[in-house]
Design a protein around this motif. Structure first.
Motif, PDB file in Angstrom:
ATOM      1  N   GLU A  28       0.676  -0.982   0.125  1.00  0.00           N
ATOM      2  CA  GLU A  28      -0.315   0.172  -0.025  1.00  0.00           C
ATOM      3  C   GLU A  28       1.336   1.310   0.276  1.00  0.00           C
ATOM      4  OE1 GLU A  28      -4.023   0.332   2.330  1.00  0.00           O
ATOM      5  OE2 GLU A  28      -2.677  -1.629   3.498  1.00  0.00           O
ATOM      6  N   LEU A  29       2.344   1.130   0.770  1.00  0.00           N
ATOM      7  CA  LEU A  29       2.600   2.301   0.853  1.00  0.00           C
ATOM      8  C   LEU A  29       3.404   2.492  -0.063  1.00  0.00           C
ATOM      9  CD1 LEU A  29       4.722   1.531   4.609  1.00  0.00           C
ATOM     10  CD2 LEU A  29       3.539   3.431   3.085  1.00  0.00           C
ATOM     11  N   GLY A  30       4.233   1.877  -1.337  1.00  0.00           N
ATOM     12  CA  GLY A  30       4.522   1.537  -2.347  1.00  0.00           C
ATOM     13  C   GLY A  30       5.612   0.950  -2.543  1.00  0.00           C
ATOM     14  N   GLY A  31       5.893   0.004  -1.717  1.00  0.00           N
ATOM     15  CA  GLY A  31       7.211  -0.712  -1.762  1.00  0.00           C
ATOM     16  C   GLY A  31       8.385   0.134  -1.260  1.00  0.00           C
ATOM     17  N   GLN A  32       9.425  -0.623  -1.450  1.00  0.00           N
ATOM     18  CA  GLN A  32      10.585  -0.022  -1.317  1.00  0.00           C
ATOM     19  C   GLN A  32      11.154   1.022  -1.876  1.00  0.00           C
ATOM     20  OE1 GLN A  32      12.394  -2.045   0.752  1.00  0.00           O
ATOM     21  NE2 GLN A  32      13.449  -0.792   0.859  1.00  0.00           N
ATOM     22  N   ALA A  33      10.648   1.194  -3.048  1.00  0.00           N
ATOM     23  CA  ALA A  33      10.634   2.844  -3.074  1.00  0.00           C
ATOM     24  C   ALA A  33      10.379   4.264  -2.157  1.00  0.00           C
ATOM     25  CB  ALA A  33      10.800   2.507  -4.728  1.00  0.00           C
ATOM     26  N   GLU A  37      12.371   6.752   0.102  1.00  0.00           N
ATOM     27  CA  GLU A  37      12.120   7.994  -0.208  1.00  0.00           C
ATOM     28  C   GLU A  37      11.588   8.151   1.370  1.00  0.00           C
ATOM     29  OE1 GLU A  37       9.057  10.603  -2.189  1.00  0.00           O
ATOM     30  OE2 GLU A  37       8.878   9.048  -2.669  1.00  0.00           O
ATOM     31  N   ILE A  38      10.891   7.635   2.645  1.00  0.00           N
ATOM     32  CA  ILE A  38      11.067   8.396   3.262  1.00  0.00           C
ATOM     33  C   ILE A  38      11.702   8.008   4.070  1.00  0.00           C
ATOM     34  CG2 ILE A  38      10.009   7.332   5.499  1.00  0.00           C
ATOM     35  CD1 ILE A  38       7.609   5.851   3.911  1.00  0.00           C
ATOM     36  N   VAL A  39      12.705   7.680   3.998  1.00  0.00           N
ATOM     37  CA  VAL A  39      13.619   7.246   4.776  1.00  0.00           C
ATOM     38  C   VAL A  39      15.275   8.298   4.128  1.00  0.00           C
ATOM     39  CG1 VAL A  39      16.657   5.834   5.731  1.00  0.00           C
ATOM     40  CG2 VAL A  39      14.243   4.954   5.388  1.00  0.00           C
ATOM     41  N   GLU A  40      15.106   8.815   3.024  1.00  0.00           N
ATOM     42  CA  GLU A  40      15.781   9.521   2.886  1.00  0.00           C
ATOM     43  C   GLU A  40      15.516  11.213   3.486  1.00  0.00           C
ATOM     44  OE1 GLU A  40      16.301   9.571  -1.724  1.00  0.00           O
ATOM     45  OE2 GLU A  40      17.291   7.756  -1.842  1.00  0.00           O
ATOM     46  N   GLU A  70      14.956  -1.617   6.403  1.00  0.00           N
ATOM     47  CA  GLU A  70      14.929  -2.612   6.285  1.00  0.00           C
ATOM     48  C   GLU A  70      13.638  -2.830   8.098  1.00  0.00           C
ATOM     49  OE1 GLU A  70      18.169  -4.877   7.629  1.00  0.00           O
ATOM     50  OE2 GLU A  70      19.369  -4.611   6.419  1.00  0.00           O
ATOM     51  N   GLN A  71      13.582  -2.538   8.546  1.00  0.00           N
ATOM     52  CA  GLN A  71      12.628  -2.349  10.115  1.00  0.00           C
ATOM     53  C   GLN A  71      11.758  -1.542   9.694  1.00  0.00           C
ATOM     54  OE1 GLN A  71      14.419   0.588  13.382  1.00  0.00           O
ATOM     55  NE2 GLN A  71      14.463  -1.379  14.658  1.00  0.00           N
ATOM     56  N   LEU A  72      11.497   0.049   8.411  1.00  0.00           N
ATOM     57  CA  LEU A  72      10.570  -0.185   7.797  1.00  0.00           C
ATOM     58  C   LEU A  72       9.910  -0.499   7.139  1.00  0.00           C
ATOM     59  CD1 LEU A  72      11.034   3.348   6.894  1.00  0.00           C
ATOM     60  CD2 LEU A  72       9.655   2.295   8.979  1.00  0.00           C
ATOM     61  N   CYS A  73      10.719  -1.300   6.185  1.00  0.00           N
ATOM     62  CA  CYS A  73       9.934  -2.998   5.258  1.00  0.00           C
ATOM     63  C   CYS A  73       9.152  -4.281   6.629  1.00  0.00           C
ATOM     64  CB  CYS A  73      10.910  -3.705   4.678  1.00  0.00           C
ATOM     65  SG  CYS A  73      10.678  -4.976   3.583  1.00  0.00           S
ATOM     66  N   VAL A  74      10.245  -4.186   7.509  1.00  0.00           N
ATOM     67  CA  VAL A  74       9.612  -5.436   8.161  1.00  0.00           C
ATOM     68  C   VAL A  74       7.861  -5.309   8.732  1.00  0.00           C
ATOM     69  CG1 VAL A  74       9.823  -7.023  10.368  1.00  0.00           C
ATOM     70  CG2 VAL A  74      11.512  -6.794   8.922  1.00  0.00           C
ATOM     71  N   PHE A  75       8.158  -3.933   9.432  1.00  0.00           N
ATOM     72  CA  PHE A  75       7.213  -3.399   9.964  1.00  0.00           C
ATOM     73  C   PHE A  75       6.062  -3.219   9.017  1.00  0.00           C
ATOM     74  CE2 PHE A  75       9.769  -0.576  13.351  1.00  0.00           C
ATOM     75  CZ  PHE A  75       9.694  -1.683  14.233  1.00  0.00           C
ATOM     76  N   SER A  76       5.842  -2.876   7.663  1.00  0.00           N
ATOM     77  CA  SER A  76       5.133  -2.855   6.639  1.00  0.00           C
ATOM     78  C   SER A  76       4.274  -3.880   6.395  1.00  0.00           C
ATOM     79  CB  SER A  76       5.395  -1.586   5.903  1.00  0.00           C
ATOM     80  OG  SER A  76       6.689  -2.439   5.534  1.00  0.00           O
ATOM     81  N   GLY A  77       4.706  -5.238   6.627  1.00  0.00           N
ATOM     82  CA  GLY A  77       5.075  -6.518   6.306  1.00  0.00           C
ATOM     83  C   GLY A  77       5.596  -6.586   5.253  1.00  0.00           C
ATOM     84  N   ALA A 115       6.741  12.390   1.128  1.00  0.00           N
ATOM     85  CA  ALA A 115       6.426  11.715   0.687  1.00  0.00           C
ATOM     86  C   ALA A 115       5.546  10.909  -0.366  1.00  0.00           C
ATOM     87  CB  ALA A 115       6.849  10.368   1.229  1.00  0.00           C
ATOM     88  N   ASN A 116       3.976  12.312   0.420  1.00  0.00           N
ATOM     89  CA  ASN A 116       3.146  12.111  -0.276  1.00  0.00           C
ATOM     90  C   ASN A 116       1.876  10.814   0.202  1.00  0.00           C
ATOM     91  OD1 ASN A 116       2.534  14.175  -1.516  1.00  0.00           O
ATOM     92  ND2 ASN A 116       4.253  13.545  -3.146  1.00  0.00           N
ATOM     93  N   VAL A 117       2.268  10.251   1.496  1.00  0.00           N
ATOM     94  CA  VAL A 117       2.386   9.114   2.575  1.00  0.00           C
ATOM     95  C   VAL A 117       0.543   9.414   2.892  1.00  0.00           C
ATOM     96  CG1 VAL A 117       2.136   6.980   3.799  1.00  0.00           C
ATOM     97  CG2 VAL A 117       4.953   7.963   3.131  1.00  0.00           C
ATOM     98  N   PRO A 118      -0.545   8.623   2.169  1.00  0.00           N
ATOM     99  CA  PRO A 118      -1.812   9.264   3.137  1.00  0.00           C
ATOM    100  C   PRO A 118      -1.623   9.090   4.530  1.00  0.00           C
ATOM    101  CG  PRO A 118      -2.105   7.799   1.031  1.00  0.00           C
ATOM    102  CD  PRO A 118      -0.464   7.810   1.370  1.00  0.00           C
TER     103      PRO A 118
END
Length: 139
Positions: A28-33, A37-40, A70-77, A115-118
C-alpha cells in the motif's frame, strides 16, 4: 440472462475489492522505493533539526538508512529481514527523553508527508512501530 450476468459481474467486482484489501502495508505504501524515499526524507529532517541532530553525531548515516529501511520494510509487512542491532543496543547511553522521542516522531511524520504518504497509511505504519518506544527511552 442479462440480470444473471449483472449479478456475476457485481460479485466479481466485490471479490476484486476484497482481494485488494489483502495487500500488505508495504504494498500500500508503494514498496521499497517509497520506504527509501521516507528514510531519505527522515534523514533530511534530522539534519536540519538542531535538537535531534546531536543524537546522530557518531552515527554511520549510510548504515542507519539501510537498517531503518529494513525496519520499515519489516514493520509494514514487506519481504525484508532486519539485520541490525537491537533498539536497546543502538539507543543505549543516549538517554533519549520523551520530548525528544516525540519530536523525532514529528520529524518522521514530516518525512512521510513529503513522500506523499496518506495519513491513514502513516497511522498504520506508526502503529506497527509503537512497541519500539520503550526500547529507546531513557537508556
Amino acid at each position: 440472462m442479462v440480470k444473471q450476468l449483472m449479478v456475476i459481474a457485481a460479485c466479481i467486482a466485490i471479490l476484486s475489492g476484497c482481494a485488494s484489501r489483502s495487500d500488505t502495508l508495504y504494498e500500500e505504501l508503494g514498496g521499497q522505493a517509497k520506504i527509501n524515499e521516507i528514510v531519505e526524507n527522515f534523514v533530511y529532517e534530522i539534519e536540519y533539526n538542531e535538537t535531534i541532530l546531536p543524537y546522530f553525531a557518531d552515527t554511520d548515516i549510510d548504515r542507519f538508512m539501510e537498517k531503518f529501511a529494513e525496519q520499515l520494510c519489516v514493520f509494514s509487512g514487506g519481504p525484508c529481514r532486519y539485520s541490525g542491532d537491537t533498539m536497546e543496543q543502538v539507543h543505549g547511553g543516549m538517554n533519549i527523553t520523551e520530548a525528544d522521542f516525540n519530536l523525532t516522531v514529528d520529524l518522521f511524520i514530516n518525512a512521510m508527508n513529503k513522500a506523499n504518504v496518506p495519513h491513514t497509511l502513516q497511522n498504520k505504519l506508526i502503529n506497527q512501530m509503537t512497541h519500539t518506544r520503550e526500547q529507546m527511552l531513557y537508556l
